[in-house]
Write a protein that holds these residues in place. Structure first.
Motif, PDB file in Angstrom:
ATOM      1  N   UNK A   1      33.919 -24.500 -33.756  1.00 20.69           N
ATOM      2  CA  UNK A   1      34.776 -25.553 -34.317  1.00 20.69           C
ATOM      3  C   UNK A   1      36.246 -25.222 -34.098  1.00 20.69           C
ATOM      4  N   UNK A   2      36.597 -23.950 -34.223  1.00 20.12           N
ATOM      5  CA  UNK A   2      37.986 -23.546 -33.987  1.00 20.12           C
ATOM      6  C   UNK A   2      38.358 -23.624 -32.512  1.00 20.12           C
ATOM      7  N   UNK A   3      37.409 -23.334 -31.630  1.00 24.42           N
ATOM      8  CA  UNK A   3      37.732 -23.171 -30.219  1.00 24.42           C
ATOM      9  C   UNK A   3      37.621 -24.450 -29.400  1.00 24.42           C
ATOM     10  N   UNK A   4      36.780 -25.380 -29.828  1.00 29.08           N
ATOM     11  CA  UNK A   4      36.451 -26.519 -28.971  1.00 29.08           C
ATOM     12  C   UNK A   4      36.597 -27.829 -29.738  1.00 29.08           C
ATOM     13  N   UNK A   5      37.311 -28.789 -29.150  1.00 24.56           N
ATOM     14  CA  UNK A   5      37.544 -30.073 -29.806  1.00 24.56           C
ATOM     15  C   UNK A   5      36.242 -30.843 -30.001  1.00 24.56           C
ATOM     16  N   UNK A   6      35.368 -30.824 -28.989  1.00 23.75           N
ATOM     17  CA  UNK A   6      34.096 -31.534 -29.114  1.00 23.75           C
ATOM     18  C   UNK A   6      33.256 -30.952 -30.246  1.00 23.75           C
ATOM     19  N   UNK A   7      33.222 -29.635 -30.346  1.00 26.00           N
ATOM     20  CA  UNK A   7      32.480 -29.003 -31.441  1.00 26.00           C
ATOM     21  C   UNK A   7      33.087 -29.365 -32.794  1.00 26.00           C
ATOM     22  N   UNK A   8      34.413 -29.409 -32.854  1.00 28.96           N
ATOM     23  CA  UNK A   8      35.090 -29.785 -34.100  1.00 28.96           C
ATOM     24  C   UNK A   8      34.722 -31.215 -34.496  1.00 28.96           C
ATOM     25  N   UNK A   9      34.697 -32.127 -33.503  1.00 28.96           N
ATOM     26  CA  UNK A   9      34.348 -33.520 -33.790  1.00 28.96           C
ATOM     27  C   UNK A   9      32.898 -33.634 -34.274  1.00 28.96           C
ATOM     28  N   UNK A  10      32.010 -32.872 -33.658  1.00 27.82           N
ATOM     29  CA  UNK A  10      30.593 -32.935 -34.049  1.00 27.82           C
ATOM     30  C   UNK A  10      30.400 -32.416 -35.466  1.00 27.82           C
ATOM     31  N   UNK A  11      31.080 -31.319 -35.802  1.00 27.71           N
ATOM     32  CA  UNK A  11      30.954 -30.799 -37.167  1.00 27.71           C
ATOM     33  C   UNK A  11      31.574 -31.755 -38.173  1.00 27.71           C
ATOM     34  N   UNK A  12      32.734 -32.339 -37.797  1.00 27.03           N
ATOM     35  CA  UNK A  12      33.429 -33.255 -38.704  1.00 27.03           C
ATOM     36  C   UNK A  12      32.583 -34.481 -39.019  1.00 27.03           C
ATOM     37  N   UNK A  13      31.638 -34.831 -38.129  1.00 22.72           N
ATOM     38  CA  UNK A  13      30.758 -35.975 -38.378  1.00 22.72           C
ATOM     39  C   UNK A  13      29.715 -35.647 -39.442  1.00 22.72           C
ATOM     40  N   UNK A  14      29.468 -34.356 -39.687  1.00 22.65           N
ATOM     41  CA  UNK A  14      28.560 -33.950 -40.753  1.00 22.65           C
ATOM     42  C   UNK A  14      27.090 -34.136 -40.449  1.00 22.65           C
ATOM     43  N   UNK A  15      26.725 -34.230 -39.156  1.00 23.31           N
ATOM     44  CA  UNK A  15      25.319 -34.467 -38.807  1.00 23.31           C
ATOM     45  C   UNK A  15      24.836 -33.479 -37.751  1.00 23.31           C
ATOM     46  N   UNK A  16      25.235 -32.224 -37.881  1.00 23.92           N
ATOM     47  CA  UNK A  16      24.771 -31.218 -36.931  1.00 23.92           C
ATOM     48  C   UNK A  16      23.257 -31.050 -37.059  1.00 23.92           C
ATOM     49  N   UNK A  17      22.583 -30.934 -35.919  1.00 21.29           N
ATOM     50  CA  UNK A  17      21.148 -30.705 -35.900  1.00 21.29           C
ATOM     51  C   UNK A  17      20.819 -29.264 -35.506  1.00 21.29           C
ATOM     52  N   UNK A  18      21.740 -28.615 -34.807  1.00 18.79           N
ATOM     53  CA  UNK A  18      21.533 -27.234 -34.378  1.00 18.79           C
ATOM     54  C   UNK A  18      22.875 -26.518 -34.364  1.00 18.79           C
ATOM     55  N   UNK A  19      22.833 -25.211 -34.241  1.00 15.86           N
ATOM     56  CA  UNK A  19      24.057 -24.412 -34.254  1.00 15.86           C
ATOM     57  C   UNK A  19      24.874 -24.682 -32.988  1.00 15.86           C
ATOM     58  N   UNK A  20      26.195 -24.480 -33.088  1.00 17.41           N
ATOM     59  CA  UNK A  20      27.110 -24.649 -31.963  1.00 17.41           C
ATOM     60  C   UNK A  20      27.537 -23.273 -31.463  1.00 17.41           C
ATOM     61  N   UNK A  21      27.922 -23.226 -30.199  1.00 22.01           N
ATOM     62  CA  UNK A  21      28.385 -21.968 -29.604  1.00 22.01           C
ATOM     63  C   UNK A  21      29.796 -22.163 -29.071  1.00 22.01           C
ATOM     64  N   UNK A  22      30.704 -21.221 -29.330  1.00 19.64           N
ATOM     65  CA  UNK A  22      32.073 -21.349 -28.808  1.00 19.64           C
ATOM     66  C   UNK A  22      32.065 -21.248 -27.289  1.00 19.64           C
ATOM     67  N   UNK A  23      33.023 -21.894 -26.611  1.00 17.79           N
ATOM     68  CA  UNK A  23      33.071 -21.820 -25.145  1.00 17.79           C
ATOM     69  C   UNK A  23      33.311 -20.395 -24.672  1.00 17.79           C
ATOM     70  N   UNK A  24      32.661 -20.054 -23.557  1.00 17.00           N
ATOM     71  CA  UNK A  24      32.777 -18.688 -23.038  1.00 17.00           C
ATOM     72  C   UNK A  24      34.173 -18.390 -22.523  1.00 17.00           C
ATOM     73  N   UNK A  25      34.918 -19.437 -22.117  1.00 15.46           N
ATOM     74  CA  UNK A  25      36.239 -19.198 -21.529  1.00 15.46           C
ATOM     75  C   UNK A  25      37.365 -19.275 -22.554  1.00 15.46           C
ATOM     76  N   UNK A  26      37.033 -19.328 -23.870  1.00 19.73           N
ATOM     77  CA  UNK A  26      38.087 -19.373 -24.880  1.00 19.73           C
ATOM     78  C   UNK A  26      38.729 -17.999 -24.951  1.00 19.73           C
TER      79      UNK A  26
END
Length: 311
Positions: free
Chosen positions: A144-169
Motif C-alpha cells: 500500500x505504501x509502495x504502489x498506487x494500485x495496491x493503495x487503491x485496492x486496499x482503500x476499496x476495502x474488498x481485498x480477497x488476497x494479500x498484496x505484494x510490494x513491487x520488486x523495483x521499489x
C-alpha cells in the motif's frame, strides 16, 4: 451479524454496495454462509442483480480480511497511512533524498504498529493470525505504501488476497544514490522559460513539503499510538500472569481437595462395610437371644410340670 441497510428511510431500496463492504469484514469462517444468506434474501425480494453482485463476492484470506477490518475499523489512521504512502511515492518519484530518508526511517515502525493493530482486531473477532498470515498482512501494508494500485485496492476495502510490494521499489539508500547520479542541468533557458520552470518547481516543492509535514504528523500519531498499545499490552500481560498464578493456585487447592475427598470416600466405604457387618452380627445375636429365651421358657415349663405331685 451484518444488518441490511437502506438508502433512505421508507425508500425500500437496499444499499447493496454497503452490504458487500460489510461482507468483506465478516470473518472468513462465516463469509460463505453469510454471503449465501444475503444473496438468497435479495433474490427472494426480487433484487436479482443485487443477488448476483453479492454472490460474486469471494471469501478473503485471513490476512486480506484483517487488512479490510483495519481499514473499516480505523478510518482516520487508514487515511493517514494512505497519505504517507502518497508522500513516500512522490519522494521516490522526484528523487528527494532528504524526504526519502525522513519517511523511510519511520516506514517499518508504522507498518509494524498497524499490522499488530490489525492482528488485535482479528483476535477480538475470534481469529488468531498465524505467522504466515501476519507476514502476508505486513506485505500488504508495505505494498500500500509502495504502489498506487495496491493503495487503491486496499482503500476499496474488498481485498480477497494479500498484496505484494513491487520488486523495483527502491530503498532509501538506492534512491539517494539515484539522486546523486542525476544528470547535469541543461544549458540555461531564456529568462521567461526559466521563470516558469522555477515557479513550477517551487510549487512542487511546496506541495511536497506539505505532504512531508502530513507524513511526519502521521508518523508521530502512529508512534504515540504504538507506545500506548505497548503499555496496554504490558498491563494485559501482567494481568494475564496474575490470572494464571491464581488459576495454578486454585488448581492446587482443587487437587488437594480431590485427594481429601478420595480418602474420605475410602474411609466412608470402609466404615459403611464395618457397619453392615456389625448390623449382621447384631441381628445374629438377637436371633440367638430369641432362641435362647424360647429354650429357657420351654425348660421352665418342663420343670414346672415335673414338680407337680403324682396322684
Amino acid at each position: 451479524m451484518i444488518m441490511q441497510r437502506k438508502d433512505a428511510p421508507g425508500s425500500g431500496r437496499y444499499d447493496v454496495e454497503g452490504l458487500v463492504d460489510e461482507l468483506y469484514t465478516t470473518p472468513p469462517s462465516d463469509f460463505v454462509s453469510r454471503r449465501e444468506e444475503l444473496a438468497a434474501e435479495a433474490k427472494a425480494d426480487g433484487r436479482v442483480e443485487d443477488a448476483r453482485l453479492i454472490h460474486a463476492a469471494r471469501r478473503p484470506t485471513l490476512a486480506a480480511w484483517a487488512a479490510n477490518l483495519l481499514l473499516r475499523s480505523q478510518p482516520a489512521e487508514s487515511r493517514r497511512f494512505l497519505e504517507l504512502g502518497r508522500a513516500l511515492r512522490e519522494a521516490y518519484r522526484t528523487l528527494d533524498a532528504d524526504g526519502i530518508k525522513q519517511l523511510s526511517g519511520q516506514r517499518s515502525s508504522i507498518v509494524s504498529a498497524l499490522s499488530r493493530q490489525a492482528a488485535a482486531l482479528a483476535r477480538e473477532a475470534g481469529h488468531q493470525l498465524s505467522d504466515a498470515a501476519q507476514q502476508d498482512l505486513v506485505s500488504t501494508l508495505r505494498a500500500v505504501l509502495a504502489d498506487q494500485d495496491a493503495a487503491d485496492r486496499w482503500a476499496a476495502g474488498r481485498l480477497e488476497s494479500a498484496l505484494a510490494p513491487p520488486a523495483d521499489f527502491p530503498s532509501g539508500t538506492a534512491a539517494r544514490a539515484s539522486a546523486a547520479r542525476k544528470p547535469a542541468r541543461a544549458p540555461t533557458a531564456p529568462r521567461s522559460s526559466r521563470t516558469g520552470a522555477n515557479d513550477e518547481l517551487a510549487e512542487r516543492r511546496h506541495q511536497r513539503q506539505e505532504q512531508l509535514a502530513q507524513a511526519r504528523k502521521t508518523v508521530t500519531t502512529a508512534d504515540q499510538r504504538l507506545r500506548r498499545q505497548r503499555a496496554e499490552q504490558a498491563d494485559a500481560d501482567a494481568s494475564l500472569q496474575q490470572t494464571r498464578d491464581r488459576h495454578a493456585q486454585a488448581r492446587q487447592q482443587v487437587t488437594a481437595a480431590e485427594e481429601q475427598l478420595r480418602k474420605a470416600r475410602g474411609e466412608f466405604q470402609g466404615a459403611e462395610h464395618e457397619q453392615h457387618e456389625a448390623e449382621e452380627r447384631c441381628r445374629a445375636a438377637a436371633d440367638a437371644v430369641t432362641q435362647a429365651e424360647q429354650v429357657a421358657q420351654e425348660a421352665a415349663q418342663e420343670v414346672e410340670r415335673l414338680t407337680v405331685p403324682v396322684r
